[in-house]
Design a protein around this motif. Sequence first.
Motif, PDB file in Angstrom:
ATOM      1  N   ASP A 101      24.144  23.004  27.426  1.00 23.97           N
ATOM      2  CA  ASP A 101      23.833  21.629  26.898  1.00 23.97           C
ATOM      3  C   ASP A 101      22.628  21.566  27.003  1.00 23.97           C
ATOM      4  N   ASN A 102      21.858  21.448  28.217  1.00 23.64           N
ATOM      5  CA  ASN A 102      20.780  21.834  28.623  1.00 23.64           C
ATOM      6  C   ASN A 102      20.523  20.608  29.262  1.00 23.64           C
ATOM      7  N   ILE A 103      21.155  21.015  30.328  1.00 25.01           N
ATOM      8  CA  ILE A 103      21.342  19.240  31.645  1.00 25.01           C
ATOM      9  C   ILE A 103      20.839  20.003  32.678  1.00 25.01           C
ATOM     10  N   VAL A 104      19.501  19.933  33.133  1.00 26.13           N
ATOM     11  CA  VAL A 104      19.868  20.950  34.641  1.00 26.13           C
ATOM     12  C   VAL A 104      19.444  20.190  35.513  1.00 26.13           C
ATOM     13  N   ASN A 105      19.680  20.660  36.629  1.00 22.25           N
ATOM     14  CA  ASN A 105      19.551  19.471  38.287  1.00 22.25           C
ATOM     15  C   ASN A 105      18.428  20.781  39.420  1.00 22.25           C
ATOM     16  N   SER A 106      18.167  20.964  39.991  1.00 22.94           N
ATOM     17  CA  SER A 106      17.207  21.530  40.998  1.00 22.94           C
ATOM     18  C   SER A 106      16.947  21.288  42.482  1.00 22.94           C
ATOM     19  N   ILE A 107      16.855  21.434  43.497  1.00 21.41           N
ATOM     20  CA  ILE A 107      17.081  21.363  44.727  1.00 21.41           C
ATOM     21  C   ILE A 107      16.052  22.157  45.420  1.00 21.41           C
ATOM     22  N   ASP A 108      15.398  21.888  46.323  1.00 22.90           N
ATOM     23  CA  ASP A 108      15.049  23.416  47.471  1.00 22.90           C
ATOM     24  C   ASP A 108      15.864  23.312  48.766  1.00 22.90           C
ATOM     25  N   ILE A 109      15.976  24.367  48.878  1.00 22.78           N
ATOM     26  CA  ILE A 109      16.168  25.182  49.569  1.00 22.78           C
ATOM     27  C   ILE A 109      15.158  25.518  51.047  1.00 22.78           C
ATOM     28  N   ASP A 110      15.919  25.711  52.075  1.00 25.50           N
ATOM     29  CA  ASP A 110      15.312  25.689  53.567  1.00 25.50           C
ATOM     30  C   ASP A 110      15.916  27.561  54.124  1.00 25.50           C
ATOM     31  N   ILE A 111      15.686  28.047  53.273  1.00 25.73           N
ATOM     32  CA  ILE A 111      16.339  29.266  54.999  1.00 25.73           C
ATOM     33  C   ILE A 111      15.625  29.894  55.869  1.00 25.73           C
ATOM     34  N   ASP A 112      16.587  29.562  56.716  1.00 25.30           N
ATOM     35  CA  ASP A 112      16.031  30.184  58.430  1.00 25.30           C
ATOM     36  C   ASP A 112      16.813  30.947  59.197  1.00 25.30           C
ATOM     37  N   ASN A 113      17.305  31.021  60.269  1.00 30.45           N
ATOM     38  CA  ASN A 113      18.429  31.988  60.590  1.00 30.45           C
ATOM     39  C   ASN A 113      19.923  31.862  60.330  1.00 30.45           C
ATOM     40  N   ASP A 114      19.731  30.416  60.187  1.00 28.87           N
ATOM     41  CA  ASP A 114      21.279  30.338  59.499  1.00 28.87           C
ATOM     42  C   ASP A 114      21.677  30.447  58.367  1.00 28.87           C
ATOM     43  N   LYS A 115      23.032  30.510  57.637  1.00 29.72           N
ATOM     44  CA  LYS A 115      23.336  30.643  56.515  1.00 29.72           C
ATOM     45  C   LYS A 115      23.252  29.260  55.665  1.00 29.72           C
ATOM     46  N   TYR A 117      24.856  27.555  52.403  1.00 27.49           N
ATOM     47  CA  TYR A 117      26.086  26.707  51.128  1.00 27.49           C
ATOM     48  C   TYR A 117      25.588  26.125  50.244  1.00 27.49           C
ATOM     49  N   VAL A 118      25.179  26.516  49.457  1.00 26.49           N
ATOM     50  CA  VAL A 118      25.072  25.475  47.708  1.00 26.49           C
ATOM     51  C   VAL A 118      26.426  24.856  47.178  1.00 26.49           C
ATOM     52  N   TYR A 119      26.452  23.689  46.864  1.00 22.95           N
ATOM     53  CA  TYR A 119      27.795  23.547  46.051  1.00 22.95           C
ATOM     54  C   TYR A 119      27.176  22.406  45.035  1.00 22.95           C
ATOM     55  N   VAL A 120      27.553  23.291  43.552  1.00 20.64           N
ATOM     56  CA  VAL A 120      27.554  23.231  42.246  1.00 20.64           C
ATOM     57  C   VAL A 120      28.821  22.262  41.774  1.00 20.64           C
ATOM     58  N   SER A 121      29.094  21.125  41.554  1.00 25.90           N
ATOM     59  CA  SER A 121      29.475  20.263  40.324  1.00 25.90           C
ATOM     60  C   SER A 121      29.034  20.309  39.092  1.00 25.90           C
ATOM     61  N   LEU A 122      29.306  21.285  37.893  1.00 27.24           N
ATOM     62  CA  LEU A 122      29.462  20.972  36.933  1.00 27.24           C
ATOM     63  C   LEU A 122      30.361  19.484  36.335  1.00 27.24           C
ATOM     64  N   TYR A 123      29.749  18.803  35.654  1.00 27.08           N
ATOM     65  CA  TYR A 123      30.017  17.877  34.792  1.00 27.08           C
ATOM     66  C   TYR A 123      29.959  17.900  33.748  1.00 27.08           C
ATOM     67  N   ASN A 126      26.362  15.360  34.055  1.00 28.89           N
ATOM     68  CA  ASN A 126      25.709  15.690  35.113  1.00 28.89           C
ATOM     69  C   ASN A 126      25.654  17.308  35.789  1.00 28.89           C
ATOM     70  N   ILE A 127      24.758  17.442  36.553  1.00 32.65           N
ATOM     71  CA  ILE A 127      25.372  18.810  37.523  1.00 32.65           C
ATOM     72  C   ILE A 127      24.639  17.754  38.889  1.00 32.65           C
ATOM     73  N   ASP A 128      26.106  17.958  39.506  1.00 29.91           N
ATOM     74  CA  ASP A 128      25.597  17.973  41.328  1.00 29.91           C
ATOM     75  C   ASP A 128      25.453  19.195  42.298  1.00 29.91           C
ATOM     76  N   LEU A 129      24.303  18.696  42.704  1.00 31.32           N
ATOM     77  CA  LEU A 129      23.806  19.843  43.552  1.00 31.32           C
ATOM     78  C   LEU A 129      23.601  19.252  44.782  1.00 31.32           C
ATOM     79  N   ARG A 130      24.496  19.739  45.657  1.00 27.33           N
ATOM     80  CA  ARG A 130      24.555  19.901  47.813  1.00 27.33           C
ATOM     81  C   ARG A 130      24.051  20.995  48.661  1.00 27.33           C
ATOM     82  N   VAL A 131      23.039  20.612  49.053  1.00 23.81           N
ATOM     83  CA  VAL A 131      23.369  22.180  50.895  1.00 23.81           C
ATOM     84  C   VAL A 131      23.322  21.699  51.658  1.00 23.81           C
TER      85      VAL A 131
END
Length: 139
Positions: A101-115, A117-123, A126-131
């Motif tokens: 439906d052309n709903i877009v969301n983006s977020i930057d992720i900084d990968i370091d020595n730890d894992k 986790y990106v949480y994507v909730s689709l509505y 909208n799209i909720d993104l959390r790291v």
Amino acid sequence: MMKVMKKVMLTALLILGSLVIYIMVRDNHYTYYSEEKMQNSNLIVTVTNQSFEKSKINAIGYVDDEKFFSDTFRVANQHRVTYFYKSLINGQYSFKVVTTDNIVNSIDIDIDNDKKYVYVSLYEDNIDLRVTDTLMLID
């Protein structure tokens, strides 16, 4: 005549069996929680359809514009979580999700020595993104 009927029945059983296997694989995606995949990945993405109006949402996820997942996410029994795993070298990445439906969301992720986790909730709208650095959702 019996030979023909046996062949027809065997063919029908093979087709039915193949269809059942296809449906199981399509629905499973092999993307449920996996301790082994969790240990071997430093980017773990969970996706869930939280929509009240859309029982299915098609979405594609990208890491630095490279397709990471493409799937149909169903509400099912609510809070159904689909997992995706990836190993990345340390650095900064762009993570983007796009629905059909052309709903877009983006977020930057900084990968370091730890894992990470990106949480994507689709509505439906909208799209909720959390790291985070911790796992919060387990299916």
